[in-house]
Design a protein around this motif. Structure first.
Motif, short mmCIF file in Angstrom:
data_model
loop_
_atom_site.label_atom_id
_atom_site.label_comp_id
_atom_site.label_asym_id
_atom_site.label_seq_id
_atom_site.Cartn_x
_atom_site.Cartn_y
_atom_site.Cartn_z
N SER A 9 23.59 32.11 -16.60
CA SER A 9 23.00 31.86 -15.28
C SER A 9 23.61 32.77 -14.23
O SER A 9 22.91 33.31 -13.37
CB SER A 9 23.18 30.41 -14.88
OG SER A 9 22.52 29.56 -15.76
N LYS A 10 24.92 32.94 -14.28
CA LYS A 10 25.58 33.83 -13.32
C LYS A 10 25.12 35.27 -13.51
O LYS A 10 24.88 35.98 -12.53
CB LYS A 10 27.10 33.73 -13.49
CG LYS A 10 27.65 32.37 -13.12
CD LYS A 10 29.11 32.26 -13.48
CE LYS A 10 29.62 30.86 -13.33
NZ LYS A 10 30.99 30.70 -13.81
N ILE A 11 25.00 35.69 -14.75
CA ILE A 11 24.50 37.04 -15.03
C ILE A 11 23.06 37.18 -14.56
O ILE A 11 22.67 38.21 -14.01
CB ILE A 11 24.66 37.37 -16.52
CG1 ILE A 11 26.16 37.46 -16.87
CG2 ILE A 11 23.94 38.66 -16.88
CD1 ILE A 11 26.45 37.56 -18.35
N VAL A 70 22.33 29.11 -4.80
CA VAL A 70 21.19 29.67 -5.52
C VAL A 70 19.92 28.89 -5.18
O VAL A 70 18.86 29.48 -4.97
CB VAL A 70 21.46 29.70 -7.03
CG1 VAL A 70 20.22 30.01 -7.83
CG2 VAL A 70 22.54 30.70 -7.35
N PHE A 71 20.04 27.56 -5.10
CA PHE A 71 18.89 26.77 -4.69
C PHE A 71 18.46 27.13 -3.27
O PHE A 71 17.27 27.19 -2.97
CB PHE A 71 19.18 25.27 -4.78
CG PHE A 71 18.89 24.70 -6.13
CD1 PHE A 71 17.62 24.77 -6.69
CD2 PHE A 71 19.89 24.07 -6.85
CE1 PHE A 71 17.35 24.24 -7.92
CE2 PHE A 71 19.62 23.53 -8.09
CZ PHE A 71 18.36 23.62 -8.64
N ALA A 72 19.42 27.36 -2.37
CA ALA A 72 19.09 27.74 -1.00
C ALA A 72 18.37 29.09 -0.96
O ALA A 72 17.40 29.27 -0.22
CB ALA A 72 20.35 27.79 -0.15
N ILE A 73 18.84 30.04 -1.77
CA ILE A 73 18.19 31.35 -1.83
C ILE A 73 16.77 31.20 -2.38
O ILE A 73 15.82 31.80 -1.86
CB ILE A 73 19.02 32.33 -2.67
CG1 ILE A 73 20.32 32.68 -1.94
CG2 ILE A 73 18.24 33.60 -2.98
CD1 ILE A 73 21.32 33.44 -2.78
N ALA A 74 16.61 30.40 -3.43
CA ALA A 74 15.27 30.19 -4.01
C ALA A 74 14.34 29.51 -3.02
O ALA A 74 13.16 29.87 -2.91
CB ALA A 74 15.38 29.38 -5.29
N ILE A 97 11.42 35.59 -9.27
CA ILE A 97 12.56 35.22 -8.44
C ILE A 97 12.83 33.72 -8.45
O ILE A 97 13.92 33.28 -8.80
CB ILE A 97 12.34 35.70 -6.98
CG1 ILE A 97 12.00 37.18 -6.92
CG2 ILE A 97 13.55 35.37 -6.13
CD1 ILE A 97 13.07 38.10 -7.38
N ASP A 98 11.87 32.92 -8.04
CA ASP A 98 12.12 31.49 -7.80
C ASP A 98 12.43 30.69 -9.06
O ASP A 98 13.39 29.93 -9.08
CB ASP A 98 10.92 30.86 -7.09
CG ASP A 98 11.03 30.96 -5.59
OD1 ASP A 98 12.15 31.20 -5.10
OD2 ASP A 98 10.02 30.79 -4.90
N ALA A 104 18.71 28.71 -13.00
CA ALA A 104 20.13 29.06 -12.95
C ALA A 104 20.90 28.05 -12.10
O ALA A 104 22.01 27.63 -12.48
CB ALA A 104 20.31 30.47 -12.39
N GLY A 105 20.35 27.66 -10.97
CA GLY A 105 21.00 26.66 -10.14
C GLY A 105 21.16 25.33 -10.83
O GLY A 105 22.20 24.68 -10.74
N THR A 106 20.14 24.91 -11.55
CA THR A 106 20.20 23.65 -12.29
C THR A 106 21.29 23.70 -13.36
O THR A 106 22.09 22.76 -13.50
CB THR A 106 18.84 23.35 -12.95
OG1 THR A 106 17.83 23.32 -11.93
CG2 THR A 106 18.87 22.03 -13.69
N ILE A 107 21.33 24.79 -14.10
CA ILE A 107 22.34 24.93 -15.15
C ILE A 107 23.74 24.93 -14.55
O ILE A 107 24.66 24.30 -15.08
CB ILE A 107 22.08 26.20 -15.98
CG1 ILE A 107 20.82 26.01 -16.83
CG2 ILE A 107 23.28 26.52 -16.88
CD1 ILE A 107 20.34 27.26 -17.52
#
Length: 117
Positions: A9-11, A70-74, A97-98, A104-107
């Protein structure tokens, strides 16, 4: 298993940021502007990708905060797509993107919760 998914997810977050940076090079195709104007446009276009990469690197060990960021960015990107309103581009933006950022944010949030236990 969850730690490998968190690393992936970070990658993925860094790859999405790199995608933004790659799309910034499109500015140099505009020949009607001077080089200085194109450089300014490039840095403005690249800044969201650089911020995303910087956030991922700085918050690498803090998965809980990174997941929320990441959720905020999405969410910001989703609002941007809805305001822009071009339907075919909106679907591609959601797919590229979203959805990956939301996954990734969920994981990352699940991984940070598992680490606390």
């Amino acid at each position: 298993m969850i730690t490998k998914l968190a690393l992936a997810s970070k990658i993925l977050i860094i790859l999405v940021g790199a995608f933004f940076v790659l799309m910034g090079f499109d500015v140099f195709r505009m020949t009607e502007y001077t080089l200085l104007e194109r450089l300014g446009g490039f840095f403005v276009s690249v800044s969201p990708g650089l911020v995303m990469i910087l956030v991922a690197v700085v918050l690498w060990k803090k998965e809980n905060i990174l997941g929320y960021m990441v959720f905020a960015i999405a969410l910001f990107w989703l609002v941007f797509l809805l305001i822009k309103g071009n339907f075919p581009e909106m679907i591609m933006g959601l797919l590229i993107i979203d959805i990956p950022l939301a996954i990734a944010g969920t994981i990352l949030l699940i991984s940070s919760k598992k680490q606390k236990e």
